[in-house]
Design a protein around this motif. Sequence first.
Motif, PDB file in Angstrom:
ATOM      1  N   GLN A 121      11.424  -5.136  -1.757  1.00  0.00           N
ATOM      2  CA  GLN A 121      12.258  -6.120  -1.462  1.00  0.00           C
ATOM      3  C   GLN A 121      12.892  -6.688  -2.818  1.00  0.00           C
ATOM      4  O   GLN A 121      12.898  -7.954  -2.898  1.00  0.00           O
ATOM      5  CB  GLN A 121      11.057  -7.326  -0.997  1.00  0.00           C
ATOM      6  N   GLY A 122      13.397  -5.982  -3.749  1.00  0.00           N
ATOM      7  CA  GLY A 122      14.530  -6.603  -4.567  1.00  0.00           C
ATOM      8  C   GLY A 122      13.652  -6.781  -5.993  1.00  0.00           C
ATOM      9  O   GLY A 122      12.669  -6.218  -6.218  1.00  0.00           O
ATOM     10  N   SER A 123      14.510  -7.517  -6.876  1.00  0.00           N
ATOM     11  CA  SER A 123      13.870  -8.038  -8.193  1.00  0.00           C
ATOM     12  C   SER A 123      13.262  -9.190  -8.114  1.00  0.00           C
ATOM     13  O   SER A 123      13.319 -10.233  -7.652  1.00  0.00           O
ATOM     14  CB  SER A 123      15.324  -8.102  -8.936  1.00  0.00           C
ATOM     15  N   PRO A 124      12.034  -9.127  -8.938  1.00  0.00           N
ATOM     16  CA  PRO A 124      11.211 -10.253  -9.120  1.00  0.00           C
ATOM     17  C   PRO A 124      11.696 -11.058  -9.866  1.00  0.00           C
ATOM     18  O   PRO A 124      12.541 -10.926 -10.876  1.00  0.00           O
ATOM     19  CB  PRO A 124       9.855  -9.499  -9.962  1.00  0.00           C
ATOM     20  N   PRO A 125      11.306 -12.574 -10.007  1.00  0.00           N
ATOM     21  CA  PRO A 125      12.057 -13.528 -10.433  1.00  0.00           C
ATOM     22  C   PRO A 125      11.635 -13.620 -11.917  1.00  0.00           C
ATOM     23  O   PRO A 125      12.422 -14.071 -12.737  1.00  0.00           O
ATOM     24  CB  PRO A 125      11.213 -14.779  -9.657  1.00  0.00           C
ATOM     25  N   ASN A 145       2.457  -3.109 -18.263  1.00  0.00           N
ATOM     26  CA  ASN A 145       1.105  -2.124 -17.927  1.00  0.00           C
ATOM     27  C   ASN A 145       0.733  -2.226 -16.654  1.00  0.00           C
ATOM     28  O   ASN A 145       0.090  -1.133 -16.067  1.00  0.00           O
ATOM     29  CB  ASN A 145      -0.087  -2.748 -18.849  1.00  0.00           C
ATOM     30  N   PHE A 146       1.350  -2.773 -15.473  1.00  0.00           N
ATOM     31  CA  PHE A 146       0.693  -2.781 -14.305  1.00  0.00           C
ATOM     32  C   PHE A 146       2.017  -3.149 -13.473  1.00  0.00           C
ATOM     33  O   PHE A 146       2.138  -4.034 -12.640  1.00  0.00           O
ATOM     34  CB  PHE A 146      -0.231  -4.105 -13.921  1.00  0.00           C
ATOM     35  N   ASP A 147       3.074  -2.441 -13.486  1.00  0.00           N
ATOM     36  CA  ASP A 147       4.277  -2.572 -12.735  1.00  0.00           C
ATOM     37  C   ASP A 147       4.610  -1.264 -11.945  1.00  0.00           C
ATOM     38  O   ASP A 147       5.802  -0.948 -11.726  1.00  0.00           O
ATOM     39  CB  ASP A 147       5.385  -2.856 -13.618  1.00  0.00           C
ATOM     40  N   ASP A 148       3.810  -0.214 -11.571  1.00  0.00           N
ATOM     41  CA  ASP A 148       4.022   0.868 -10.911  1.00  0.00           C
ATOM     42  C   ASP A 148       4.254   0.670  -9.340  1.00  0.00           C
ATOM     43  O   ASP A 148       5.229   1.307  -8.729  1.00  0.00           O
ATOM     44  CB  ASP A 148       2.822   1.885 -10.819  1.00  0.00           C
ATOM     45  N   LEU A 149       3.902  -0.617  -9.007  1.00  0.00           N
ATOM     46  CA  LEU A 149       4.194  -1.104  -7.630  1.00  0.00           C
ATOM     47  C   LEU A 149       4.390  -2.534  -7.608  1.00  0.00           C
ATOM     48  O   LEU A 149       3.569  -3.220  -8.028  1.00  0.00           O
ATOM     49  CB  LEU A 149       2.932  -0.761  -6.298  1.00  0.00           C
ATOM     50  N   VAL A 150       5.510  -3.222  -7.385  1.00  0.00           N
ATOM     51  CA  VAL A 150       5.645  -4.400  -7.434  1.00  0.00           C
ATOM     52  C   VAL A 150       6.397  -4.729  -6.079  1.00  0.00           C
ATOM     53  O   VAL A 150       7.397  -4.056  -5.440  1.00  0.00           O
ATOM     54  CB  VAL A 150       6.944  -4.724  -8.433  1.00  0.00           C
ATOM     55  N   ILE A 151       5.693  -5.913  -5.609  1.00  0.00           N
ATOM     56  CA  ILE A 151       6.177  -6.551  -4.212  1.00  0.00           C
ATOM     57  C   ILE A 151       6.843  -7.812  -4.352  1.00  0.00           C
ATOM     58  O   ILE A 151       5.988  -8.615  -5.212  1.00  0.00           O
ATOM     59  CB  ILE A 151       5.173  -6.513  -3.489  1.00  0.00           C
ATOM     60  N   THR A 152       7.937  -8.232  -4.082  1.00  0.00           N
ATOM     61  CA  THR A 152       8.818  -9.475  -4.320  1.00  0.00           C
ATOM     62  C   THR A 152       9.360  -9.738  -3.274  1.00  0.00           C
ATOM     63  O   THR A 152       9.644  -9.223  -2.384  1.00  0.00           O
ATOM     64  CB  THR A 152       9.887  -8.940  -5.050  1.00  0.00           C
ATOM     65  N   ASP A 153       9.134 -11.419  -3.025  1.00  0.00           N
ATOM     66  CA  ASP A 153       9.866 -11.920  -1.961  1.00  0.00           C
ATOM     67  C   ASP A 153      10.073 -13.217  -2.471  1.00  0.00           C
ATOM     68  O   ASP A 153       9.378 -13.886  -3.285  1.00  0.00           O
ATOM     69  CB  ASP A 153       9.148 -12.087  -0.639  1.00  0.00           C
ATOM     70  N   SER A 154      10.978 -14.283  -2.014  1.00  0.00           N
ATOM     71  CA  SER A 154      11.472 -15.616  -2.508  1.00  0.00           C
ATOM     72  C   SER A 154      10.478 -16.231  -1.885  1.00  0.00           C
ATOM     73  O   SER A 154      10.319 -17.558  -2.508  1.00  0.00           O
ATOM     74  CB  SER A 154      12.666 -15.986  -2.252  1.00  0.00           C
ATOM     75  N   ALA A 155       9.893 -16.109  -1.020  1.00  0.00           N
ATOM     76  CA  ALA A 155       8.641 -16.823  -0.181  1.00  0.00           C
ATOM     77  C   ALA A 155       7.172 -16.352  -0.557  1.00  0.00           C
ATOM     78  O   ALA A 155       6.834 -15.653  -1.621  1.00  0.00           O
ATOM     79  CB  ALA A 155       8.888 -17.221   1.156  1.00  0.00           C
ATOM     80  N   HIS A 156       6.395 -16.214   0.503  1.00  0.00           N
ATOM     81  CA  HIS A 156       5.120 -15.366   0.279  1.00  0.00           C
ATOM     82  C   HIS A 156       5.325 -13.884   0.181  1.00  0.00           C
ATOM     83  O   HIS A 156       6.314 -13.366   0.744  1.00  0.00           O
ATOM     84  CB  HIS A 156       4.168 -15.626   1.769  1.00  0.00           C
TER      85      HIS A 156
END
Length: 186
Positions: free
Chosen positions: A67-71, A77-88
């Motif tokens: 879902q895109g770039s995190p804010p 150390n813990f960025d192998d899976l990053v889930i991002t959304d502007s809401a929940h």
Amino acid sequence: VSSDSFIRLNTTGGTADKGKWDIRTVSASGYEALDFRTVNDANNSFSTKLSIAHGGNATFAGKVNVQGSPPITANSNFDDLVITDSAHAGISIFSGNTSDGAIYFGDDDANNLGQIKYLHSSNSMTFSTSAGGASLTLDSGSDAAFAGDISIPVAKKLYFGAGNHTYIGEDINDRLRFFTGGAEFM
């Protein structure tokens, strides 16, 4: 025996040896997959970034961002899976009514050293450490059961209720003190 087919994409302009991608079918010795590859050096050597096996399993060569770039920058150390959304944002784990949903932690020696598990059969959640049984169980009645001791540091208190007037504490002389209504009871 291999009979690979591919679609190759090239950019126009820019660095010629870095503007190539291909989508390749792999069929060799009973293994069938669809590979997405990029060129990784000036020698036209391709590197597989994503492989989707015939059975449906996907293997990523790098990190996954959904879902895109995190804010802000994820912890490196813990960025192998990053889930991002502007809401929940979140992860949903669905399992059968009498089965468990879980997240497991492991290392080179064991694949189950730490566990967070939801047990649908009892509607409880367990936290396990050191590949053992549940260290903490939270049940459907909002009760907590600890498998070991509970330690409260000196000068810290165990509060009861929503206020701060009823608590148990230990002083520096190893005495247990009970307070209720803001006054010492015993």
